[in-house]
Each structure stands twice: as structure tokens, then as C-alpha cells.
Design an enzyme around this catalytic site. Sequence first.
Site, mmCIF file in Angstrom:
data_model
loop_
_atom_site.group_PDB
_atom_site.id
_atom_site.type_symbol
_atom_site.label_atom_id
_atom_site.label_comp_id
_atom_site.label_asym_id
_atom_site.label_seq_id
_atom_site.Cartn_x
_atom_site.Cartn_y
_atom_site.Cartn_z
ATOM 1 C CG MET A 1 4.450 3.855 4.717
ATOM 2 S SD MET A 1 5.563 2.578 5.348
ATOM 3 C CE MET A 1 6.301 1.976 3.836
ATOM 4 C CB ALA A 2 0.928 0.768 0.893
ATOM 5 C CB THR A 3 -4.116 1.728 -1.007
ATOM 6 O OG1 THR A 3 -4.017 3.131 -0.753
ATOM 7 C CG2 THR A 3 -5.577 1.315 -0.983
ATOM 8 C CB VAL A 4 -4.424 -3.356 1.767
ATOM 9 C CG1 VAL A 4 -4.548 -4.873 1.585
ATOM 10 C CG2 VAL A 4 -3.179 -3.019 2.573
ATOM 11 C CG ASP B 1 3.301 -0.199 13.200
ATOM 12 O OD1 ASP B 1 2.955 0.494 14.174
ATOM 13 O OD2 ASP B 1 2.784 -0.104 12.082
#
Length: 674
Positions: A30-33, A142
Site C-alpha cells: 500500500m505504501a512506502t516508508v 495483520d
Amino acid sequence: MSTNAATDPMIGRMIDQRYRVRSRIARGGMATVYLATDVRLERRVAIKIMHGHLADDQAFRERFIQEARSAARLSHPNLVGVYDQGAEDDTAYIVMEYIPGITLRDLLQEHHALTPEQATDILRAVLAGLASAHRAGIVHRDLKPENVLLADDGRIKLGDFGLARAASQNTATGAALLGTIAYLSPELVTRGAADSRSDVYAVGIMLYEMLTGEQPYKGEQPMQIAYQHANDTVPAPSVVTPGVPSELDDLVTWATARDPDDRPRDAREMLEHINGNQQRATGQYRTAVLRPENATAILPAGAPNPDRTRDATDATTVLEPRRTGGAPTASDRGRNQPGPRRTGQTPGALSPASQRLADKAAKRRKRGWIALVVFLVLALAAAGVGWWFGPGPGGNVRIPQVAGKSVSQARQMLEAEGLRTADRTGARFDTVVAKGRVSATAPAAARVVQKGTAIQILVSNGPKMIALPAIVGQSVSTAQAALDDDFDLQDPQYQFSADVAKDTVIAATGRSTGGETVDLSSVSEYGQRGPVTLTVSLGAVPDVTGKPVADAQAALAAVELTVGTQEARFSDDVPDGQVISATPRDDPAVKGTAVDLVVSKGPTPITLPDVHGATINQATSTLEALGLKVSYPDCTNVLCGFYDWKSLLPVRSTDPGGGATVHKGDTIALAYDQ
């Protein structure tokens, strides 16, 4: 993990005029950190930015925002804190606490299986944080080793509430199952329902994996693993790893029961069970107290100091004056004895010749007494003058050194020398003597003056405050030229900076009269001749991403950086043997800092599954889930226009065939009978 702006445009970007993105930490579905700097609070943070291709998907945006809202409601030492959430240019982001360290997955990959004690310590921390979420009505949904963070300082934190939702909203959205298949509870697989007991099930699977080094269920297809979750019972860890205590076997069995009613109702109940077992087994919790390596021994007063030698004292003997006896002189004897008497003379009468001799002798005696009196008068006058101009009030004295003393101490020292002090003290700037102490005297110390001279005491006002020129952002040569005349420049300090050009001043610090460090960029004036230390940029750490390892080592050595560890990973984007990322161990990096490299092993190999007999839609879904592309010819049969032929026609073969090694992005051709 370092990634340059050529491959990731987010690197170096300022988000919301507050968060400067520095490097990429991890990338998910979903995303990049990213690692970023909060320039307002001057701290490092982790910022999670939703993928751009998901920005138009309202469901994903809502789920992403839900993560921030869910996590922001929680505050616990074992949960990753959420600081901020927002959107910029249709890109949603979450600002979180930055936890430097590794994940539980990294630890398991390195050590395979953990000891029961290690597994219990990690389990207790995970349950403590999860219990806080359950108390707040939040279900994680999760849980997996990738979301358990092990900080460098020993903290254990649970993060990534990307799939979290309120416990009252306990059904999955649509037909898709969210979460990692290896940790899904049976009720999520069969009914799509999740509550706090579903999290407990995932914790039980993680405990099994920590104790054995492997997951309880395996299969080539995700649905095979899901089927085992729904129909099989998780075996005891001691079956795989002999020596696991029976208490942990029972705990895994309890937490992974297929019927949710047979499990702990939430993380708190499971945690209380663990703590109760430990107390019953040991009677108390043990706390290890580390002894410091070095201790300071304090000698008692009066104790001898072996390092100090005593000076010998010489005694002074005072000799008494020696007394000597005096014998009578000839003149004394003469005065006591009568002279010869001449025959035939009248007693007392002198001859003319004798009378003349006697008169001359009398005159000589008179002149001697006068000379003696004059000598004595002159001697007394000289002694008086010597006393007056010596120890007397008319003498001279050297002015003592009183700098650094208090005013009262200085007065006492001057008056002890026979000097007077002026009624009013003066003042002057002094770069050495602290404000309020004596700086000097007028006349100056060491001058010889007459006793009774009035001496004025000059009190220090501290250093003269001088307006500071522009320092930060200037070239080091310009800053040094502007500061050199008025301040004491120390040796510059150098560090690497991706944001500041080489040989440009990053910061300037001084020191207050009390010894504290002063940020000179935050003050407008600073004391004359005060010490100034400039921090100068060495420029950015060389970007060695995409370079062969040998070239990367040479580029780093050219700026006096060393290569630390070299980790090999698969990469679908970076060719084999080239650097994926370079991360300095120190932040900021300085000369001599080690840089850890991650080197590509080439694309991740994928074993092509056998989809023979599956429908075209089923085969397409299976292959695309692995990152592969699918092609197949259109159905030319006239009957295909009257039904959904992709959902019915089976795959006859694939090119390449099942079991072949392929890579992400490869195209698989499907063949079917029309």
C-alpha cells in the site's frame, strides 16, 4: 536504506513544509516508508506515503487514513507512536515514530529459531502492546513477524495498523481476505470475520514460528495454506523442536484453537496467563542489575595519598650573640695612674713648651667631639630619611596583582601594601575575567608607586558583545574571514550533508561564561574573543547506488569513508553485482564512518506453478498474483459470445511450462482448447 532521487523522486522532498525525506526504509503493497527529518521539532521520524497509483482508489485512501486514526488512538511503550497524518498533492501520508533496528522476521532469518526465553520475552512485549489495542476496541488483523520491530536499544514495538479496524466492524470488506495468509485465523478464512481472538491466533502462529523456525502450514498455493488453517490443528512446537517446555506447547495449542471460543478472549487474558505461570514457577520476577565497569574510590579525610610526597622542612637555628670580655685600654690605664712628677717644679705648673703641647691637644679633642656630633646628626638624619622612604609612609611599593579577585579581596590586598583604594570603582570589558570580578587596577599591577597612592579598582563587565555576521549557509572561508578579527576561531568540524553544499557552514557554536554550549545561529550578539567552532559540510555521501561493488568502494574511499557490511539481496530493479543501497552507520556521517552496502543478487527467481486444468480466469489470477504477466488468444468459437468462456475453459498448457524458473514481469502464454 539509501536511495537516490534518480530512482525515487521522494528523496530530498519537503512534505507539508515540515518533513524532509532523507532515505527509503521499506516498501509494501500500500505504501512506502521513508526516514525523514521533522525540521520543526528537529527529530527523525518515519513517514509512510501511500503509493501514487492507489491515490485515486477511494477504498485504499480510506483504509490508509483508517490506519492513522486507529494507531493515533493508542499510546503504549510497545506500540509504534503516530505523530501526524495528512495529504499533499493527492498523496496521503502518516508520520510515525522512527525505530532504528530490525524486525522479528530479520531475527528469525538470522537465527532460524529462538530459545524459549527469547521467544517468551518477545511474546510478552507483543501481547502488552496488543492488549492496549484490544482495550481500545482495535483489532490489528495483520500480525506477523514483519510488523514486530526490535529497536537497537532493546525496545520491542508492534506497528503497521494498516488493516486495523474497530472490533465492532469485524467483517472483511468484499470477498478479498486481508492480511498475510500464513497467520490468518480459521474464521477469517471461512467467514471473513475478525475480532480480538483472531489476533490471538496470529500471535500463537508467531510463537510457533519463533520456537521452531518455521510456519506450521506450508503449500505451493495460498489456498492450500488457507485450507489447512480452516481444517487442521497446529502441532505442538516440541514435535519439531524437542526441548520446548510443555507450558509453551499448551500456550500455542490454546492460542491457535480452531474454535475462537476455545482461545483466550483477547491479548490481555493471554498475557496474564503467561505472567501467572512465571510467578508460580519462580515465585518472583528476576531483575538483573548490571555493575558498572569502573567505580570511583573516595579516600577518607586524612587518608594518606600515595601519590603525594612530603617536602622536608629545614630547621632554622638562631645563634645567640657571643659575649666577649674587654680589657682596659692603655688610655684607661693612663687615666687611672698619675703622670710623672718633675723634680723642682711647682705642683700643677707646666713649662712653656709643655703648655703649648697641652693647648694643641685640647684643641684636637674639641674638634673630635664636634665631628662626632656632626656624624651622629647626619647618621640620624639618614636613618630617618631611609625609614620615611622605606618602611615609613613616604616609601614606594609595587602594586599587587588583583585580577580575578572580588572587589573586597582586592581592597584588602592593596591596603595591606599601604595603598589607598579610590572611593569609586571603574568598569571595563574583559574577555577573560568573569563579569563582576576585578579586571585590573589603575595604575596597572606591578607598577611601583609611593605608599598612600590612591588605586582605582576596575571591575569586569565581561566580554564586549559584538554583533554576529551571517555564518550558517556561508562558505567556510567567508565565515572565517568575517569572524577572525573579533572571535577565537577553533578547528572546524566536518560532516557529510545531503542538504548543504560542500565547504558550506552547517552550524556555529560558542560557549557561554558558564561553560554551556551556545548555538550562535540563535543569537544576534556574542562576546568578543569568545571561542567559535564551525561545523562544515563535506557534501553528500557519494551516491553509489547502481554501481559495481568495486566502484562503490573506490568512491567511498575517495572521501575517507569505509565500507562496512555487504548484504546480498534479490532485486527486480538492480542488476546482479550492483549496489542496491548504501547506509552510513553514523548520522550525520563523518570521515571514517563505515557505510553498509546492500548488493543485488539479480531478480527474485519464481517457480512457475502448474495451472493446467484451471480456468483461464483462475490461472490469470494465480500468475498475476506472483507479479507475472499473462497472455492468451481470444476465443474464435462462435459459442464463446454466448457465455463467459474465460470462467469455463480450462488451460491446456503454459509457455514456459509449470516448474520453470521465471522472474517478476515475465509473460506467461496460456493455451486452451476452443
